[in-house]
Design a protein around this motif. Structure first.
Motif, mmCIF file in Angstrom:
data_model
loop_
_atom_site.group_PDB
_atom_site.id
_atom_site.type_symbol
_atom_site.label_atom_id
_atom_site.label_comp_id
_atom_site.label_asym_id
_atom_site.label_seq_id
_atom_site.Cartn_x
_atom_site.Cartn_y
_atom_site.Cartn_z
ATOM 1 N N GLU A 1 0.823 -1.209 0.000
ATOM 2 C CA GLU A 1 0.000 0.000 0.000
ATOM 3 C C GLU A 1 0.857 1.259 0.000
ATOM 4 O O GLU A 1 0.543 2.244 -0.679
ATOM 5 N N ALA A 2 1.949 1.235 0.778
ATOM 6 C CA ALA A 2 2.853 2.392 0.824
ATOM 7 C C ALA A 2 3.503 2.630 -0.532
ATOM 8 O O ALA A 2 3.631 3.782 -0.990
ATOM 9 N N GLU B 1 3.801 5.690 -5.658
ATOM 10 C CA GLU B 1 3.724 5.747 -7.142
ATOM 11 C C GLU B 1 2.665 6.762 -7.594
ATOM 12 O O GLU B 1 2.887 7.533 -8.519
ATOM 13 N N GLU B 2 1.517 6.759 -6.904
ATOM 14 C CA GLU B 2 0.461 7.704 -7.243
ATOM 15 C C GLU B 2 0.885 9.146 -6.988
ATOM 16 O O GLU B 2 0.587 10.071 -7.748
ATOM 17 N N ALA B 3 1.643 9.357 -5.895
ATOM 18 C CA ALA B 3 2.155 10.686 -5.576
ATOM 19 C C ALA B 3 3.149 11.152 -6.630
ATOM 20 O O ALA B 3 3.186 12.337 -7.004
ATOM 21 N N ASN B 4 3.949 10.231 -7.151
ATOM 22 C CA ASN B 4 4.949 10.570 -8.180
ATOM 23 C C ASN B 4 4.265 10.920 -9.516
ATOM 24 O O ASN B 4 4.735 11.783 -10.268
#
Length: 208
Positions: A196-197, A202-205
């Protein structure tokens, strides 16, 4: 018993004075009577006090025996505090105190607190001087109330459930499957958190 070859000759001692080395128990009946008389004398000396001291109800050790309730060594300081009895006062009214024992469950603590309260409700403390009763001594009708020397019995180790019909919810419940799912969830907790982390990172990037 033969003698052959160059061995040591037997020197068996069959004429020992064994009669003087025999232990006899001819005093056993007399000892029995002496012990019985000592018990009666002690009981008479105790007056109306209970024959035994009050001890807590504890679970026996290990999974094999923990369904069984037995008498423990003494009540904990927390149990005495909740029942409103001081540790010095407890020793004077026939309650055993064990300062090393710790309460590991609320149920066990509540059981012994109830035991102490029931004992205290039944307790009659006769004053040394009836004209000048001290604090904590019984007065009035309590002094003439009937007494018993039997101590509080241990409560039942578990309460039996009344027979009933199985509900639909219980019938549909899959115990084995639930246990396996919970076990798998506990084992994979760490991996799931890492996954999950990583996904959140990845979504933040991507947003940047």
């Amino acid at each position: 018993m033969g003698f052959r070859h160059n061995n040591v000759l037997h020197a068996n001692h069959f004429r020992k004075d064994w009669q003087s080395r025999v232990r006899t128990w001819f005093d056993q009946p007399g000892r029995k009577l002496r012990r019985r008389n000592a018990r009666k004398a002690k009981a008479a000396k105790l007056g109306v006090r209970p024959l035994t001291l009050l001890r807590p109800a504890v679970r026996a050790q290990t999974v094999r025996y923990n369904r069984k309730l037995r008498e423990g060594r003494g009540f904990t300081l927390a149990e005495l505090k909740e029942a409103g009895i001081g540790k010095k006062e407890a020793r004077g009214i026939g309650i055993v105190v064990d300062h090393r024992r710790r309460n590991l469950s609320e149920e066990g603590k509540a059981l012994n607190v109830e035991r102490l309260k029931a004992y205290k409700a039944r307790l009659i403390v006769f004053p040394r001087n009836s004209k000048k009763p001290k604090k904590g001594d019984s007065t009035g009708d309590d002094l003439t109330a009937p007494t018993t020397r039997e101590n509080l019995a241990l409560p039942p180790s578990f309460v039996h459930e009344e027979p009933r019909k199985i509900t639909e919810e219980e019938r549909e419940f899959e115990a084995y499957r639930t246990l396996r799912n919970e076990r798998a969830a506990a084992r994979n907790e760490g991996k799931r958190k890492v996954r999950e982390a990583k996904k959140a990172e990845e979504e933040a990037n991507k947003k940047k």
